[in-house]
Motif scaffolding. Structure first.
Motif, PDB file in Angstrom:
ATOM      1  N   THR A   1       0.816  -1.216   0.000  1.00 15.05           N
ATOM      2  CA  THR A   1       0.000   0.000   0.000  1.00 15.05           C
ATOM      3  C   THR A   1       0.846   1.261   0.000  1.00 15.05           C
ATOM      4  O   THR A   1       0.348   2.343  -0.325  1.00 15.05           O
ATOM      5  CB  THR A   1      -0.936   0.011   1.225  1.00 15.05           C
ATOM      6  OG1 THR A   1      -0.147  -0.158   2.417  1.00 15.05           O
ATOM      7  CG2 THR A   1      -1.945  -1.116   1.133  1.00 15.05           C
TER       8      THR A   1
ATOM      9  N   GLU B   1       1.389   7.522  -7.274  1.00 13.48           N
ATOM     10  CA  GLU B   1       1.141   7.920  -5.881  1.00 13.48           C
ATOM     11  C   GLU B   1      -0.261   8.491  -5.719  1.00 13.48           C
ATOM     12  O   GLU B   1      -0.897   8.291  -4.680  1.00 13.48           O
ATOM     13  CB  GLU B   1       2.198   8.937  -5.450  1.00 13.48           C
ATOM     14  CG  GLU B   1       3.584   8.312  -5.284  1.00 13.48           C
ATOM     15  CD  GLU B   1       4.673   9.357  -5.106  1.00 13.48           C
ATOM     16  OE1 GLU B   1       4.344  10.566  -5.148  1.00 13.48           O
ATOM     17  OE2 GLU B   1       5.850   8.964  -4.934  1.00 13.48           O
ATOM     18  N   ALA B   2      -0.747   9.177  -6.736  1.00 10.16           N
ATOM     19  CA  ALA B   2      -2.128   9.683  -6.666  1.00 10.16           C
ATOM     20  C   ALA B   2      -3.121   8.527  -6.619  1.00 10.16           C
ATOM     21  O   ALA B   2      -4.121   8.563  -5.887  1.00 10.16           O
ATOM     22  CB  ALA B   2      -2.413  10.583  -7.867  1.00 10.16           C
ATOM     23  N   ALA B   3      -2.865   7.468  -7.391  1.00 11.01           N
ATOM     24  CA  ALA B   3      -3.748   6.291  -7.363  1.00 11.01           C
ATOM     25  C   ALA B   3      -3.677   5.596  -6.013  1.00 11.01           C
ATOM     26  O   ALA B   3      -4.703   5.149  -5.477  1.00 11.01           O
ATOM     27  CB  ALA B   3      -3.352   5.326  -8.482  1.00 11.01           C
TER      28      ALA B   3
ATOM     29  N   ALA C   1      -3.167   6.983  -3.189  1.00  8.14           N
ATOM     30  CA  ALA C   1      -3.900   7.807  -2.223  1.00  8.14           C
ATOM     31  C   ALA C   1      -5.403   7.711  -2.411  1.00  8.14           C
ATOM     32  O   ALA C   1      -6.162   7.685  -1.435  1.00  8.14           O
ATOM     33  CB  ALA C   1      -3.451   9.265  -2.340  1.00  8.14           C
ATOM     34  N   SER C   2      -5.858   7.642  -3.679  1.00  5.23           N
ATOM     35  CA  SER C   2      -7.302   7.632  -3.934  1.00  5.23           C
ATOM     36  C   SER C   2      -7.909   6.244  -3.916  1.00  5.23           C
ATOM     37  O   SER C   2      -9.100   6.081  -3.699  1.00  5.23           O
ATOM     38  CB  SER C   2      -7.576   8.280  -5.297  1.00  5.23           C
ATOM     39  OG  SER C   2      -7.048   7.478  -6.355  1.00  5.23           O
ATOM     40  N   GLY C   3      -7.076   5.204  -4.172  1.00  5.67           N
ATOM     41  CA  GLY C   3      -7.602   3.850  -4.249  1.00  5.67           C
ATOM     42  C   GLY C   3      -8.242   3.532  -5.578  1.00  5.67           C
ATOM     43  O   GLY C   3      -8.838   2.453  -5.740  1.00  5.67           O
ATOM     44  N   GLU C   4      -8.125   4.434  -6.554  1.00  4.27           N
ATOM     45  CA  GLU C   4      -8.706   4.197  -7.878  1.00  4.27           C
ATOM     46  C   GLU C   4      -7.726   3.391  -8.742  1.00  4.27           C
ATOM     47  O   GLU C   4      -6.509   3.480  -8.573  1.00  4.27           O
ATOM     48  CB  GLU C   4      -9.014   5.530  -8.556  1.00  4.27           C
ATOM     49  CG  GLU C   4     -10.092   6.340  -7.865  1.00  4.27           C
ATOM     50  CD  GLU C   4     -11.431   5.627  -7.873  1.00  4.27           C
ATOM     51  OE1 GLU C   4     -11.739   4.976  -8.894  1.00  4.27           O
ATOM     52  OE2 GLU C   4     -12.152   5.704  -6.860  1.00  4.27           O
TER      53      GLU C   4
ATOM     54  N   TRP D   1      -5.195   2.351 -11.627  1.00  8.56           N
ATOM     55  CA  TRP D   1      -4.160   3.198 -12.240  1.00  8.56           C
ATOM     56  C   TRP D   1      -3.847   2.687 -13.639  1.00  8.56           C
ATOM     57  O   TRP D   1      -3.781   1.478 -13.867  1.00  8.56           O
ATOM     58  CB  TRP D   1      -2.917   3.175 -11.366  1.00  8.56           C
ATOM     59  CG  TRP D   1      -1.714   3.856 -11.959  1.00  8.56           C
ATOM     60  CD1 TRP D   1      -1.527   5.188 -12.129  1.00  8.56           C
ATOM     61  CD2 TRP D   1      -0.514   3.217 -12.434  1.00  8.56           C
ATOM     62  NE1 TRP D   1      -0.300   5.439 -12.689  1.00  8.56           N
ATOM     63  CE2 TRP D   1       0.351   4.245 -12.890  1.00  8.56           C
ATOM     64  CE3 TRP D   1      -0.100   1.891 -12.521  1.00  8.56           C
ATOM     65  CZ2 TRP D   1       1.603   3.968 -13.410  1.00  8.56           C
ATOM     66  CZ3 TRP D   1       1.146   1.623 -13.046  1.00  8.56           C
ATOM     67  CH2 TRP D   1       1.994   2.651 -13.490  1.00  8.56           C
TER      68      TRP D   1
END
Length: 820
Positions: free
Chosen positions: A475, A522-524, A526-529, A531
Motif C-alpha cells: 500500500t 502515488e495519486a492512485a 492515495a485515492s484507491g482508484e 491506475w
C-alpha cells in the motif's frame, strides 16, 4: 440434781437423734442431687461428644503433656487415614509429623496456655494404601483445663479450606491470563484492568469494585445507598442490544463479551466491553465484567476477603469459586487447570466444545488419560511426545505463548488446529502449585492460510506464465514481487529490485518520464482508484520500449486495500503500427476528399446534361411520340443510378468529415415535428413504390435546438433502412416529448436484425444483412449515430429476426424560453 439430769439426757438423746436423722436425710438428698448432676453432666458430655463427632470439621482432643489422644471425630479419622490413635501419644500415632512442627506446636500450647491458629496450612497426610493426601486446613489448638483451671489437654479444631485455596489460585490464574503479571485473584481486582459488578435481575447493583465505580463516576456511598441501577447505565440507542443480551442471559445463563456504551454519572458516555453471567444455581443474581476501552490500562478494582473465621473463609471460598468459574465460563477460549500430579482440577465448557467432548465434566481426567486419547502433532504432522505437550512443559515451569499444534477432535476425529498458551501458577513462596493452559481454536484461520498459500501458488504460477510483466506492490508503493517475465525482460535480479527499499524498479524507467509516472501512481495509491499509464521501460538490451501499465487495488473482506496488482504490456510495436495506421488513414481521407471532389465535377455536369435530355424526351412522349417511351425509361433508370452514385460520393465526403471531426452543425430552434413531416413527405412516394406506406403519429410541436439539415439526413437514413428492409409492410413514425427530451421512433415489420449484429450496427461499414441481397456501403446508421450524438442525443435499436426493427432517437428538448 438427778431429776434434772435424766430428763436432760433424754432431751439430748432426742436432739441427737433428730440431728442424725436430718444429716442422714441431707446426705441422701445431696447424694441424689449429685447423682442427678452426674447424669446431667454425662448427658451433656454425651451430647457434646455427639456434636463433636458430627461436627463439619476435624476435631481431636489430647490429654497430658504427652498429648494422648482421647477423641478423634470421623472427619479427623478420615483425614488421618483411619489410624488407630485413641489412647496413643501424638508422637507414637504420628511419628512422621514431628518434623512438620506439629509436636512442637502442641508442646507450646500445653506449656504456655496460649492457643494457636492458622487460617491456611498445607498438610500431607499418608494414607494406609501408601498414598499421600494433600490438604489445606485452617485449624486451632486450644488448651483445655480441669476444674482447678490447670491445663490438662489440648483440643484441636480444623477445617478443610482446600476449595478456598484452589479458588484463590484459580483467580490467580485468571490474573495471569489477563497479563497483569501477578499471581493472586486479589491482583486481578485491584490492578485497575477490569471493572466487576454484582447485580440482580431487577436492576440492582449489589456490589462493585472501585474500577467499575471510577469508570462510571459513582461513589461507594452511591452504591451503599442503593442509588445505582444498571438498567439506567445504558443510553437509549443501546437498549435494543441490551434486550437481546438479557434474553440470551436468561436462556443460556451468560452472554459473550460485547461492545457498548454506559452513561457516566455526569452524563458523559463510556465506551466499554461487557460480559455477564448468572451465579451457578442462581438465576436472579450474577456477575458482570466491564472493560473500559477508553483507558484500558486504568481500570481499578477492589476485592475484600475476610479471613476472620474459618467458616467465613469457607463461605468466601465458595463465593469466590463461583465468581471465578463464572468468569472462566464466560470466556470463548478453553481454560484448563492441572494440579502438579497432572489431574484436571478445572475445565470450562469452551474447552470441551473445542476438543469435542459433550461437557466439561467429561474432561475432568488426568494427563495420562489424555495421552491415551489424543495425539498432538506439529503443523508439519510430526508426532509430539507427551513430554513435549504444552501442559507437560507448563508443569515443568515453562511459560508458553500461542504454541500452534494439530490434533483430532474427540467426537468426530476431524483434524483440528489449536493454539496453546500457558503459565505456571505459584504460591506466595514462589512454589509452583498449578498449571494453567489456554486453548484457542485456530482451525479456520489455519485453513484460510492454507487456502491463501494455495491461491498464492496458483497466482504466481499463472503470473509467471503470462507474457506481461506482472508485479505486486504494498500500500505504500513498495513493489516486493515480480513475475519471472519481468526479470527476463529487464535483465534484472530480485536483489536489484530489492534495492533502495524495494524501489529498484525505478532504474528501468526513462528518467525523463519517471517523475510523471511516480506522481500518477502515488495519486492512485492515495485515492484507491485503478491506475493506468503509458511510459517507456528499458529492455535487457538497453532499448527503451513503450508499455501500457495498469494496476488494480486488492481489497480484503472489509474493503480495505491490502495490495496492488499491476502489469506492464509492451506496446512498442502496436504504437508504431498505430502511427503508421494514422498516416495511412490520413492519406486515405486525403485521397477520398480529392477523389470525391474530382468525381463531383463530372457527375454534376452529367446530371445537368441528363436532366436536359430527360426534359426533351418527356416532352416528346407527352407530344405523342410513344416510340420514345423505352428511351425515357432507360434515361430515368440512368438518372436513378446517377443519383445513387452522387449519394455514394456524398457519403465518402461525410466519412472524411466525421472521421476528422469536421462535421459542421448550424444550430437553431427547430420544430422537430415539422422537420420530420417534411422528410416523410419527401420520401412518401419511394415508400409507396416499395409497398411500405409511412404513418406519422406526432404532437402539434416539439422543439429542439439542432441542425435541421443534419436532422433531415438522420431521419432519411432511418426511413431508407425501413423502406429497404420493411418487406412491403407499413412503417410507423412516432414523435413524443415530455418537456425534457424529444423521442423519435421509426418502426418497421421487416426481416429484423440478429442480436449479435445489434451491438455493432451503428459502426462504420457495418451491415445487418448480406451485401449480395441489399446494397449500400454500411454508412447510413453510422452517419445517423454521429449526427445525433453531435447534437447531444442518442440512438439505439431494438429488433429480433423476423419481427421487424425499431430505431429510437432521443434529443434534448429546447426550453420554453428558447422555443419560438
Amino acid at each position: 440434781m438427778s431429776e434434772f439430769l435424766i430428763p436432760g439426757l433424754a432431751l439430748f438423746g432426742l436432739a441427737t437423734s433428730l440431728v442424725l436423722c436430718v444429716l442422714v436425710r441431707a446426705q441422701a438428698k445431696a447424694r441424689q442431687e449429685a447423682e442427678r448432676r452426674a447424669q446431667r453432666l454425662e448427658a451433656e458430655r454425651a451430647r457434646l461428644s455427639s456434636l463433636l463427632m458430627a461436627a463439619p470439621a476435624a476435631i481431636a482432643m489430647t490429654q497430658g503433656p504427652k498429648h494422648v489422644y482421647v477423641l478423634s471425630n470421623p472427619i479427623n479419622n478420615a483425614w488421618i487415614g483411619h489410624r488407630e490413635v485413641l489412647g496413643k501419644p501424638f508422637r507414637e500415632a504420628f511419628p512422621e509429623a514431628e518434623s512438620d512442627g506439629f509436636l512442637a506446636l502442641l508442646d507450646q500450647v500445653y506449656r504456655t496456655g496460649e492457643s494457636f491458629s492458622t487460617p491456611e496450612m498445607p498438610l500431607r497426610l499418608p494414607q494406609p494404601d501408601g498414598s499421600v493426601r494433600e490438604l489445606f486446613i485452617s485449624f486451632v489448638y486450644q488448651p483445655t483445663r480441669d476444674t482447678q483451671g490447670s491445663i490438662d489437654g489440648i483440643a484441636g479444631f480444623a477445617f478443610d479450606v482446600t476449595a478456598l485455596v484452589l479458588a484463590r489460585r484459580k483467580m490467580e490464574a485468571l490474573a495471569e491470563e489477563l497479563r497483569t503479571g501477578e499471581s493472586r485473584l486479589r491482583t486481578l481486582v485491584e490492578s485497575n484492568i477490569i471493572g466487576i459488578l454484582f447485580w440482580d435481575i431487577e436492576g440492582g447493583v449489589r456490589g462493585a469494585n472501585d474500577a467499575f465505580l471510577q469508570s462510571v463516576g459513582y461513589t461507594r456511598e452511591d452504591l451503599d445507598a442503593g442509588r445505582m441501577d444498571w438498567r439506567q447505565f445504558t443510553p437509549p440507542d443501546w437498549r435494543a442490544q441490551d434486550e437481546v443480551l438479557v434474553r440470551e442471559l436468561l436462556e443460556r445463563g451468560k452472554h459473550p463479551p460485547v461492545e457498548k456504551e454506559y452513561f457516566r454519572k455526569d452524563g458523559s458516555r463510556l465506551p466499554l466491553i461487557v460480559a455477564s453471567s448468572f451465579f451457578p444455581d442462581n438465576r436472579r443474581e450474577g456477575v458482570g465484567f466491564v472493560l473500559d476501552i477508553t483507558a484500558r490500562k486504568h481500570a481499578e478494582a477492589a476485592l475484600r476477603q475476610s479471613e476472620a473465621r474459618a467458616q467465613e473463609a469457607a463461605t468466601v471460598a465458595v463465593r469466590n469459586r463461583a465468581q471465578l468459574e463464572a468468569t472462566f465460563q464466560s470466556m470463548s477460549d478453553g481454560v484448563v487447570v492441572f494440579d502438579m500430579e497432572g489431574r484436571v482440577v478445572f475445565v470450562n465448557e469452551a474447552e470441551a466444545r473445542i476438543c469435542g467432548y459433550p461437557s466439561a465434566e467429561d474432561m475432568k481426567r488426568d494427563l495420562q488419560y489424555f495421552a491415551q486419547v489424543f495425539e498432538l502433532t506439529h503443523p508439519d504432522r510430526q508426532l509430539l511426545p507427551v513430554e513435549q505437550w504444552p501442559v507437560s512443559r507448563v508443569l515443568r515451569g515453562e511459560t508458553l505463548l500461542e504454541c500452534e499444534l494439530r490434533g483430532r477432535r474427540k467426537d468426530t476425529g476431524q483434524a483440528w488446529f489449536f493454539s496453546y498458551s500457558g503459565a505456571p501458577v505459584r504460591d506466595e513462596h514462589g512454589n509452583q502449585v498449578l498449571a494453567l493452559t489456554i486453548t484457542r481454536d485456530v482451525t479456520e484461520s489455519k485453513k484460510a492460510e492454507e487456502r491463501l498459500r494455495d491461491s498464492e501458488l496458483q497466482f504466481r504460477t499463472l503470473a509467471d506464465a503470462i507474457p506481461q510483466l506482472a508485479w505486486i506492490a504494498e500500500t505504500d508503493g513498495a513493489i516486493r514481487w515480480f513475475n519471472r517475465r519481468w526479470y527476463e525482460y529487464t535483465g534484472t535480479s530480485p536483489e536489484d529490485m530489492a534495492a533502495e527499499a524495494n524501489r529498484g524498479w525505478q532504474t528501468v524507467h526513462d528518467p525523463a518520464e519517471l517523475p510523471r509516472v511516480l506522481a500518477g501512481f502515488e495519486a492512485a495509491l492515495a485515492s484507491g482508484e485503478p491506475w493506468e499509464d503509458l511510459f517507456p521501460l528499458r529492455r535487457h538490451d538497453g532499448e527503451l520500449r513503450w508499455h501500457l501499465s495498469r494496476a488494480m487495488p486488492l481489497r480484503n473482506a472489509e474493503g480495505r486495500i491490502v495490495r496492488w496488482f499491476g502489469t506492464n504490456t509492451d506496446v512498442e510495436d502496436q504504437r508504431r503500427q498505430a502511427v503508421e495506421l494514422r498516416k495511412a488513414i490520413e492519406a486515405r481521407d486525403t485521397f477520398l476528399v480529392v477523389a470525391s471532389h474530382e468525381l463531383k465535377t463530372p457527375l454534376t455536369a452529367l446530371s445537368l446534361r441528363l436532366a436536359q435530355v430527360l426534359r426533351e424526351v418527356r416532352g416528346a412522349v407527352a407530344a405523342g411520340e410513344q416510340h420514345r417511351a423505352r428511351e425515357l425509361r432507360n434515361l430515368e433508370a440512368a438518372e436513378g443510378q446517377l443519383r445513387r452514385l452522387a449519394g455514394l460520393v456524398d457519403s465518402l465526403l461525410d466519412v472524411t468529415r466525421i472521421s476528422g471531426d469536421r462535421l459542421s452543425l448550424v444550430l437553431g430552434d427547430v420544430d422537430v415535428v415539422e422537420a420530420v413531416r417534411e422528410t416523410v413527405q419527401g420520401m412518401a412516394a419511394q415508400a409507396e413504390r416499395a409497398g411500405s406506406p409511412l404513418h406519422v403519429e406526432a404532437p402539434a410541436h416539439a422543439w429542439c435546438r439542432l441542425d435541421r439539415v443534419r436532422l433531415g439526413q438522420a431521419v432519411t437514413n432511418l426511413l431508407s433502412n425501413a423502406i429497404k428492409f420493411g418487406a412491403g409492410q407499413p412503417i410507423r413514425v412516432a414523435l413524443a416529448t415530455d418537456g425534457k427530451a424529444v423521442r423519435l421512433t421509426v418502426s418497421d415489420r421487416g426481416i429484423g436484425i440478429a442480436p449479435e449484429t445489434l451491438e455493432r450496427l451503428f459502426e462504420r461499414f457495418e451491415r445487418g444483412v448480406s451485401e449480395r441481397h441489399y446494397g449500400g456501403l454500411g454508412l447510413g446508421l453510422y452517419f445517423t449515430r454521429k449526427i445525433v450524438e453531435a447534437m447531444g442525443g442518442t440512438v439505439k435499436a431494438q429488433s429480433a429476426p423476423g419481427q421487424g426493427a425499431t430505431f429510437t432517437v432521443e434529443l434534448p428538448a429546447a426550453s420554453h424560453q428558447e422555443a419560438p
